[in-house]
Design a protein around this motif. Sequence first.
Motif, PDB file in Angstrom:
ATOM      1  N   PRO A 223       0.825  -1.224   0.000  1.00  0.00           N
ATOM      2  CA  PRO A 223       0.000   0.000   0.000  1.00  0.00           C
ATOM      3  C   PRO A 223       0.856   1.271   0.000  1.00  0.00           C
ATOM      4  O   PRO A 223       0.540   2.239  -0.702  1.00  0.00           O
ATOM      5  N   MET A 224       1.951   1.260   0.765  1.00  0.00           N
ATOM      6  CA  MET A 224       2.809   2.447   0.783  1.00  0.00           C
ATOM      7  C   MET A 224       3.513   2.628  -0.554  1.00  0.00           C
ATOM      8  O   MET A 224       3.667   3.751  -1.049  1.00  0.00           O
ATOM      9  N   ALA A 225       3.926   1.504  -1.159  1.00  0.00           N
ATOM     10  CA  ALA A 225       4.557   1.597  -2.490  1.00  0.00           C
ATOM     11  C   ALA A 225       3.600   2.243  -3.483  1.00  0.00           C
ATOM     12  O   ALA A 225       3.983   3.135  -4.247  1.00  0.00           O
ATOM     13  N   LEU A 226       2.353   1.822  -3.451  1.00  0.00           N
ATOM     14  CA  LEU A 226       1.368   2.384  -4.381  1.00  0.00           C
ATOM     15  C   LEU A 226       1.142   3.868  -4.105  1.00  0.00           C
ATOM     16  O   LEU A 226       1.032   4.675  -5.032  1.00  0.00           O
ATOM     17  N   ALA A 227       1.100   4.214  -2.830  1.00  0.00           N
ATOM     18  CA  ALA A 227       0.876   5.627  -2.480  1.00  0.00           C
ATOM     19  C   ALA A 227       2.019   6.498  -3.009  1.00  0.00           C
ATOM     20  O   ALA A 227       1.791   7.579  -3.568  1.00  0.00           O
ATOM     21  N   ILE A 242      11.019   6.238   1.992  1.00  0.00           N
ATOM     22  CA  ILE A 242       9.888   5.926   2.860  1.00  0.00           C
ATOM     23  C   ILE A 242      10.241   4.645   3.614  1.00  0.00           C
ATOM     24  O   ILE A 242      10.457   3.593   3.001  1.00  0.00           O
ATOM     25  N   VAL A 243      10.306   4.739   4.926  1.00  0.00           N
ATOM     26  CA  VAL A 243      10.662   3.586   5.750  1.00  0.00           C
ATOM     27  C   VAL A 243       9.378   2.878   6.197  1.00  0.00           C
ATOM     28  O   VAL A 243       8.476   3.507   6.750  1.00  0.00           O
ATOM     29  N   VAL A 244       9.306   1.578   5.929  1.00  0.00           N
ATOM     30  CA  VAL A 244       8.140   0.776   6.350  1.00  0.00           C
ATOM     31  C   VAL A 244       8.703  -0.382   7.169  1.00  0.00           C
ATOM     32  O   VAL A 244       9.066  -1.434   6.628  1.00  0.00           O
ATOM     33  N   ASP A 245       8.826  -0.176   8.476  1.00  0.00           N
ATOM     34  CA  ASP A 245       9.580  -1.141   9.293  1.00  0.00           C
ATOM     35  C   ASP A 245       8.955  -1.406  10.662  1.00  0.00           C
ATOM     36  O   ASP A 245       9.599  -2.021  11.521  1.00  0.00           O
TER      37      ASP A 245
END
Length: 262
Positions: A223-227, A242-245
Amino acid sequence: MNLLARPFDPTHDAALVTGAGNGIGRAIAQALVGEGVKTVFADVREDWVAAAVRASPCPELAIPWVGDLASLESCNALLAHANGVLGRVTHFVHSASPGRKEVDHALAVSRETWQQMHAVNIDAGFHLARELARLLIDARVPGSFLMVTSLHAGTPRNLPHYSTAKAALSMLVMELAKTLGRFGIRVNALAPGAIAEGGFVADPALARHIPLGRLGRAEDLAPMALAVLSNRVSAYVTGTTIVVDGGLSLTNWFDPPSLDDL
Ligand SMILES: NC(=O)c1ccc[n+]([C@@H]2O[C@H](COP(=O)([O-])OP(=O)(O)OC[C@H]3O[C@@H](n4cnc5c(N)ncnc54)[C@H](O)[C@@H]3O)[C@@H](O)[C@H]2O)c1
């Protein structure tokens, strides 16, 4: 107006995702297809690409491509294939990366493993992004690129070929963002934390260091990649990571407060 309802324009947008055979790349490619975006799934593993395409929400929008991105010829073949079937690639995701093995520490890693890691991450990432950008610039069409880096772009991993390749990719994002912004081409990085699938064999005990209390899943990244990829949602975002961790990168030599008295 509902801002997030239609992040992409399927009549115009088309995507190329490398490393789409497994893990995070697969989740992002499948999510793009789920948004109606025609997407080339590129990977070195034919069986994985075929399975990823089959399991996509709209398999008719998922186009497989198989080849070794460590070679420039293969990168050029991928560009020709993607441009041929899509007309124009407006969204590019670079998630391909050779497997990482804990035995390949600084005193052990072979020259071949070192070169392969850099060739796929940084050489292919640069070549593909630059050639796709040239076409967008010629056509005066905006674009959005996303490089999958790592927390280990900024902190050691005991795998020097991996951390240095991701550090280089991270700088490439900033270089490209600075040069290509004037043409409406945005370039960002996605830094996943500990994602317990794909190429990372996670020790469940690691969850103790993650403020959100669990290891990540590839689906946490999509979802964050798409955003970030969406020109509607992130029109003014470029050159950033963008950190998603789940908060993993907040870990240091201080434990969180005990809060026992609450
Ligand atoms: N899993 C994690 O915890 C984690 C954490 C940080 C960053 N990452 C990054 O996320 C990306 C995806 O990793 P993952 O762990 O989800 O799955 P993964 O490592 O299995 O995915 C990498 C994909 O790249 C493909 N690939 C490898 N060499 C290739 C080549 N020469 N040509 C074409 N394709 C090739 C593989 O077949 C695989 O499908 C990688 O860039 C990885 O470095 C993963």
